[in-house]
Design a protein around this motif. Structure first.
Motif, PDB file in Angstrom:
ATOM      1  N   GLU A   1      21.924 -24.639  26.349  1.00  0.00           N
ATOM      2  CA  GLU A   1      21.023 -23.786  27.193  1.00  0.00           C
ATOM      3  C   GLU A   1      20.781 -22.276  26.277  1.00  0.00           C
ATOM      4  OE1 GLU A   1      18.852 -22.361  30.144  1.00  0.00           O
ATOM      5  OE2 GLU A   1      19.597 -24.459  29.733  1.00  0.00           O
ATOM      6  N   ALA A   2      21.568 -21.811  25.795  1.00  0.00           N
ATOM      7  CA  ALA A   2      21.544 -20.494  24.922  1.00  0.00           C
ATOM      8  C   ALA A   2      20.357 -20.500  23.744  1.00  0.00           C
ATOM      9  CB  ALA A   2      22.611 -19.934  24.448  1.00  0.00           C
ATOM     10  N   ASN A   3      20.326 -21.817  23.127  1.00  0.00           N
ATOM     11  CA  ASN A   3      19.556 -21.904  22.020  1.00  0.00           C
ATOM     12  C   ASN A   3      18.154 -22.804  22.487  1.00  0.00           C
ATOM     13  OD1 ASN A   3      21.391 -20.715  20.051  1.00  0.00           O
ATOM     14  ND2 ASN A   3      22.365 -22.845  19.982  1.00  0.00           N
ATOM     15  N   ARG A   4      17.987 -23.076  23.759  1.00  0.00           N
ATOM     16  CA  ARG A   4      16.790 -23.648  23.998  1.00  0.00           C
ATOM     17  C   ARG A   4      15.715 -22.743  24.208  1.00  0.00           C
ATOM     18  NH1 ARG A   4      14.257 -23.521  29.324  1.00  0.00           N
ATOM     19  NH2 ARG A   4      16.024 -22.100  30.056  1.00  0.00           N
ATOM     20  N   PRO A   5      14.365 -23.222  23.640  1.00  0.00           N
ATOM     21  CA  PRO A   5      13.295 -22.323  23.551  1.00  0.00           C
ATOM     22  C   PRO A   5      12.890 -21.835  24.846  1.00  0.00           C
ATOM     23  CG  PRO A   5      13.186 -24.446  22.400  1.00  0.00           C
ATOM     24  CD  PRO A   5      14.256 -24.571  23.013  1.00  0.00           C
ATOM     25  N   ARG A   6      12.531 -20.461  24.883  1.00  0.00           N
ATOM     26  CA  ARG A   6      12.170 -19.781  25.888  1.00  0.00           C
ATOM     27  C   ARG A   6      11.129 -19.131  25.718  1.00  0.00           C
ATOM     28  NH1 ARG A   6      16.696 -20.736  28.437  1.00  0.00           N
ATOM     29  NH2 ARG A   6      18.536 -19.784  28.155  1.00  0.00           N
ATOM     30  N   ALA A   7      10.034 -18.539  26.704  1.00  0.00           N
ATOM     31  CA  ALA A   7       9.171 -17.647  26.698  1.00  0.00           C
ATOM     32  C   ALA A   7       9.644 -16.499  27.067  1.00  0.00           C
ATOM     33  CB  ALA A   7       7.863 -18.129  27.734  1.00  0.00           C
ATOM     34  N   LYS A   8       9.097 -15.357  26.398  1.00  0.00           N
ATOM     35  CA  LYS A   8       9.492 -13.917  26.654  1.00  0.00           C
ATOM     36  C   LYS A   8       8.319 -12.944  26.642  1.00  0.00           C
ATOM     37  CE  LYS A   8      13.204 -10.909  25.363  1.00  0.00           C
ATOM     38  NZ  LYS A   8      14.206 -10.490  24.220  1.00  0.00           N
ATOM     39  N   LEU A   9       7.708 -12.915  27.940  1.00  0.00           N
ATOM     40  CA  LEU A   9       6.578 -12.108  28.018  1.00  0.00           C
ATOM     41  C   LEU A   9       6.827 -10.734  27.970  1.00  0.00           C
ATOM     42  CD1 LEU A   9       4.780 -14.399  30.695  1.00  0.00           C
ATOM     43  CD2 LEU A   9       4.856 -14.389  28.030  1.00  0.00           C
ATOM     44  N   HIS A  10       6.001  -9.997  27.631  1.00  0.00           N
ATOM     45  CA  HIS A  10       5.976  -8.326  27.537  1.00  0.00           C
ATOM     46  C   HIS A  10       4.321  -8.109  27.576  1.00  0.00           C
ATOM     47  CE1 HIS A  10       9.877  -7.729  26.151  1.00  0.00           C
ATOM     48  NE2 HIS A  10       9.854  -8.679  25.545  1.00  0.00           N
ATOM     49  N   ILE A  11       4.288  -6.648  28.292  1.00  0.00           N
ATOM     50  CA  ILE A  11       2.842  -6.150  28.558  1.00  0.00           C
ATOM     51  C   ILE A  11       2.780  -4.898  27.487  1.00  0.00           C
ATOM     52  CG2 ILE A  11       1.433  -4.907  29.640  1.00  0.00           C
ATOM     53  CD1 ILE A  11       2.481  -6.622  32.220  1.00  0.00           C
ATOM     54  N   GLU A  12       1.957  -4.810  26.735  1.00  0.00           N
ATOM     55  CA  GLU A  12       1.535  -3.747  25.811  1.00  0.00           C
ATOM     56  C   GLU A  12       0.193  -3.010  25.984  1.00  0.00           C
ATOM     57  OE1 GLU A  12       2.545  -4.674  21.811  1.00  0.00           O
ATOM     58  OE2 GLU A  12       4.535  -5.426  22.338  1.00  0.00           O
ATOM     59  N   HIS A  13       0.151  -1.528  25.886  1.00  0.00           N
ATOM     60  CA  HIS A  13      -1.131  -1.107  26.137  1.00  0.00           C
ATOM     61  C   HIS A  13      -1.868  -1.265  24.470  1.00  0.00           C
ATOM     62  CE1 HIS A  13      -4.110   2.493  26.133  1.00  0.00           C
ATOM     63  NE2 HIS A  13      -4.342   1.684  27.132  1.00  0.00           N
ATOM     64  N   ARG A  14      -3.195  -1.589  24.638  1.00  0.00           N
ATOM     65  CA  ARG A  14      -3.817  -1.782  23.291  1.00  0.00           C
ATOM     66  C   ARG A  14      -4.727  -0.605  23.344  1.00  0.00           C
ATOM     67  NH1 ARG A  14      -8.124  -6.403  22.193  1.00  0.00           N
ATOM     68  NH2 ARG A  14      -6.855  -7.687  22.741  1.00  0.00           N
ATOM     69  N   ASP A  15      -5.710  -0.605  24.238  1.00  0.00           N
ATOM     70  CA  ASP A  15      -6.776   0.638  24.020  1.00  0.00           C
ATOM     71  C   ASP A  15      -7.323   0.895  25.292  1.00  0.00           C
ATOM     72  OD1 ASP A  15      -8.390   2.690  22.508  1.00  0.00           O
ATOM     73  OD2 ASP A  15      -9.982   1.053  22.633  1.00  0.00           O
ATOM     74  N   LYS A  16      -7.574   2.379  25.650  1.00  0.00           N
ATOM     75  CA  LYS A  16      -8.305   2.612  27.119  1.00  0.00           C
ATOM     76  C   LYS A  16      -7.781   1.782  28.169  1.00  0.00           C
ATOM     77  CE  LYS A  16     -12.191   4.399  24.556  1.00  0.00           C
ATOM     78  NZ  LYS A  16     -13.540   4.418  24.026  1.00  0.00           N
TER      79      LYS A  16
END
Length: 150
Positions: A59-74
């Motif tokens: 379970e710990a090694n199972r592939p997972r999605a990990k989403l983040h939000i970053e500011h690019r421009d304006k």
């Protein structure tokens, strides 16, 4: 008569010794059985613990999605999948308001980036957090919206 008395005593002693031997054999057999049962239980516990450890590691090694939000421009922001698995059918639970509408079938493979727009106004500011779900992630994940970089 003396010999027959000795023979009788010897026979009685032999019978008593045989009875004690039978009792000791039963005790030894019972102890061996208890020991075998305890060993089986211990082995069962060890197997169960090993299976639980193996399952936890998988379970710990199972592939997972990990989403983040970053500011690019304006007014442009990026939703980035920093995980090792795809995030399929990503949905934002917060009303679009200050952000543009995401496609209904938004999917991000590991390492993918989706650019979107968010613009605040006097009535509605850019949110500080977006609640997001995707296939396999039914509980909302709170994604912090970082402040706009200058």
């Amino acid at each position: 008569m003396k010999h027959s008395r000795r023979a009788a005593d010897a026979a009685e002693s032999s019978a008593t010794a045989a009875e004690q031997s039978v009792v000791e054999t039963r005790r030894s057999s019972d102890a061996a059985e208890r020991s075998a049962v305890a060993a089986e239980e211990t082995l069962g516990d060890q197997r169960r613990e090993a299976a639980e450890r193996r399952q936890a590691e998988e379970e710990a090694n199972r592939p997972r999605a990990k989403l983040h939000i970053e500011h690019r421009d304006k007014a442009v922001w990026e939703l980035i999948n920093h995980g090792t698995a795809a995030a399929e059918n990503v949905r934002c639970l917060d009303a679009p308001g200050a952000r543009d509408e995401w496609p209904a079938d938004l999917s991000l493979a590991a390492g993918d980036v989706y650019a979107f727009m968010m613009a605040g106004s006097m009535q509605e500011r850019v949110p500080s957090v977006l609640r997001v779900v995707w296939d396999g992630q039914d509980e909302p994940v709170l994604l912090r919206v970082p402040p706009r970089s200058s």
